[in-house]
Design a protein around this motif. Structure first.
Motif, short mmCIF file in Angstrom:
data_model
loop_
_atom_site.label_atom_id
_atom_site.label_comp_id
_atom_site.label_asym_id
_atom_site.label_seq_id
_atom_site.Cartn_x
_atom_site.Cartn_y
_atom_site.Cartn_z
N MET A 1 0.76 -1.35 0.01
CA MET A 1 -0.04 -0.03 -0.09
C MET A 1 0.81 1.32 0.00
O MET A 1 2.04 1.37 0.76
CB MET A 1 -0.94 -0.21 1.24
N THR A 2 0.61 2.09 -0.84
CA THR A 2 1.40 3.39 -1.03
C THR A 2 1.02 4.46 0.26
O THR A 2 -0.30 4.49 0.45
CB THR A 2 1.17 4.08 -2.30
N SER A 3 2.12 5.19 0.61
CA SER A 3 1.88 6.07 1.53
C SER A 3 1.10 7.55 1.07
O SER A 3 1.34 7.65 -0.15
CB SER A 3 3.06 6.58 1.97
N PRO A 4 -0.06 7.77 1.98
CA PRO A 4 -0.65 9.25 1.30
C PRO A 4 0.49 10.12 0.88
O PRO A 4 1.44 10.42 1.67
CB PRO A 4 -1.57 9.29 2.62
N ARG A 5 -0.04 10.89 0.05
CA ARG A 5 0.88 12.12 -0.37
C ARG A 5 0.30 13.30 0.36
O ARG A 5 -0.89 13.89 0.08
CB ARG A 5 0.79 12.25 -1.80
N ILE A 6 1.25 14.04 1.16
CA ILE A 6 0.55 15.20 1.97
C ILE A 6 1.43 16.21 1.88
O ILE A 6 2.57 16.42 2.11
CB ILE A 6 0.61 14.84 3.57
N ASP A 7 0.74 17.30 1.48
CA ASP A 7 1.56 18.65 1.09
C ASP A 7 0.96 19.66 2.23
O ASP A 7 -0.36 20.06 2.00
CB ASP A 7 1.41 19.38 -0.25
N LEU A 8 1.80 20.19 3.13
CA LEU A 8 1.11 21.20 4.03
C LEU A 8 1.52 22.56 4.12
O LEU A 8 1.62 23.29 5.42
CB LEU A 8 1.70 20.48 5.57
N HIS A 9 1.85 23.02 3.00
CA HIS A 9 2.11 24.57 2.91
C HIS A 9 1.88 25.03 1.45
O HIS A 9 2.74 24.75 0.46
CB HIS A 9 3.81 24.57 3.24
N THR A 10 0.71 25.43 1.34
CA THR A 10 0.23 26.34 -0.25
C THR A 10 -0.27 27.44 0.22
O THR A 10 -1.00 27.95 1.19
CB THR A 10 -0.53 25.30 -0.76
N ALA A 263 5.77 18.75 -4.40
CA ALA A 263 7.40 18.77 -4.63
C ALA A 263 7.95 18.15 -3.37
O ALA A 263 9.13 17.31 -3.55
CB ALA A 263 7.89 20.26 -4.86
N CYS A 264 7.57 18.65 -2.21
CA CYS A 264 7.83 18.05 -0.83
C CYS A 264 6.80 17.60 -0.09
O CYS A 264 5.76 18.19 -0.34
CB CYS A 264 8.89 19.06 -0.16
N THR A 265 6.97 16.45 0.53
CA THR A 265 5.82 15.98 1.33
C THR A 265 6.07 15.69 2.71
O THR A 265 7.43 15.70 3.13
CB THR A 265 5.01 14.69 0.67
N THR A 266 4.91 15.43 3.58
CA THR A 266 4.89 15.13 4.72
C THR A 266 4.69 13.79 5.27
O THR A 266 3.76 13.17 4.57
CB THR A 266 4.21 16.28 5.58
N ALA A 267 5.56 13.27 6.01
CA ALA A 267 5.34 11.75 6.41
C ALA A 267 3.81 11.57 7.24
O ALA A 267 3.59 12.44 8.01
CB ALA A 267 6.21 11.11 7.52
#
Length: 287
Positions: A1-10, A263-267
């Motif tokens: 199962m792939t990890s969710p892609r999380i972007d916390l700064h937009t 471009a960068c993501t959070t665990a």
């Protein structure tokens, strides 16, 4: 199962992004993000439009990037805190954010007056209109300089001959210790944005971050386009030492920057800590 892609700064047009809040969440979904945070500068104006347009399957974290200062050195060092899931009606925080937005607008108008005094043909009413009711910032003036054919890019507009030095004016921000306490009092979770980005200018010492951790700082943004690999490693090591969570994010601004959403993501573990610590508002997922 792939990890969710999380972007916390937009950012959206509620501050200095080029996509509306509605366009931002739709773009996040098209990019394949599972979670996106809307973190406009010193405002929550984009929250409701983003919520109304939230695509199915995308989680929205409501937040803001708060303009702060550390007064432990002179001149004081500007820095940014990412505040997640806070109560947007908390009276003390609302008052401080309103004060900062007013100061930002006043600085913008004064900057334009300086430019016009030097014969630069830019219009404050047009810049305000270009901000579309959002928080006015120097990127909006940069766009006016581009439209006038005086510079070709936002980066050039922020150079020494323009907004980076010659036409740079100070602005009022929130004392960083007060900001951390206010975010926590509003049920939010504060994370230090791009704390080691030397390419942006002056940075604060690690001892300040340790002191902020003692009053409620929750995390550090490590993976960011303005951090070198060595700076990312330093931030991660410091976070580990202090027991802080680590985030990664794009700091997406649309066409104002070349960086892309995700471009960068959070665990996932760091994201879950943020959600667990918050008591202001909840994350939201569309049906």
């Amino acid at each position: 199962m792939t990890s969710p892609r999380i972007d916390l700064h937009t950012h959206s047009t509620a501050s200095d992004g080029t996509l509306s809040p509605e366009e931002l969440v739709r773009a996040a979904a098209r990019t394949g993000l599972d979670v996106v945070a809307i973190t406009d500068h010193d405002t929550t104006a984009g929250w409701e439009p983003a919520l109304r347009a939230l695509p199915r399957g995308l989680r929205l974290v409501r937040g803001a990037e708060i303009s702060c200062r550390w007064y432990g050195e002179q001149p004081a060092v500007p820095l940014h805190l990412l505040a997640y899931l806070f109560d947007p009606d908390h009276p003390d925080l609302v008052a401080e954010l309103a004060r900062v937005r007013a100061a930002r607008e006043e600085r913008g108008e004064r900057t334009v007056a300086l430019l016009r005094a030097d014969g630069v043909d830019v219009s404050w009413p047009e810049i305000l209109a270009g901000a579309a009711g959002g928080t006015v910032g120097r990127p909006h003036i940069a766009q006016a300089l581009i439209r006038a054919g005086l510079v070709t890019t936002t980066t050039e507009a922020f150079g020494r001959d323009w907004l980076g030095e010659r036409y740079r004016l100070p602005k009022e921000d929130i004392d960083v210790f007060r900001a951390v306490r206010l975010i926590r009092a509003a049920g939010g979770v504060p994370v230090f944005a791009h704390p080691r980005a030397t390419r942006r200018g002056r940075i604060v010492p690690d001892r300040l971050i340790a002191e902020l951790a003692e009053v409620g700082l929750a995390g550090l943004e490590a993976d960011h386009e303005d951090h070198s690999p060595a700076e990312r490693a330093h931030v991660r090591a410091l976070a580990d030492e202090l027991g802080l969570l680590v985030t990664g994010s794009s700091d997406f601004h649309g066409t104002h920057k070349t960086v892309r959403l995700g471009a960068c993501t959070t665990a996932p573990e760091a994201y879950e800590r943020i959600v667990a610590e918050a008591s202001g508002v909840t994350e939201v997922a569309s049906g």
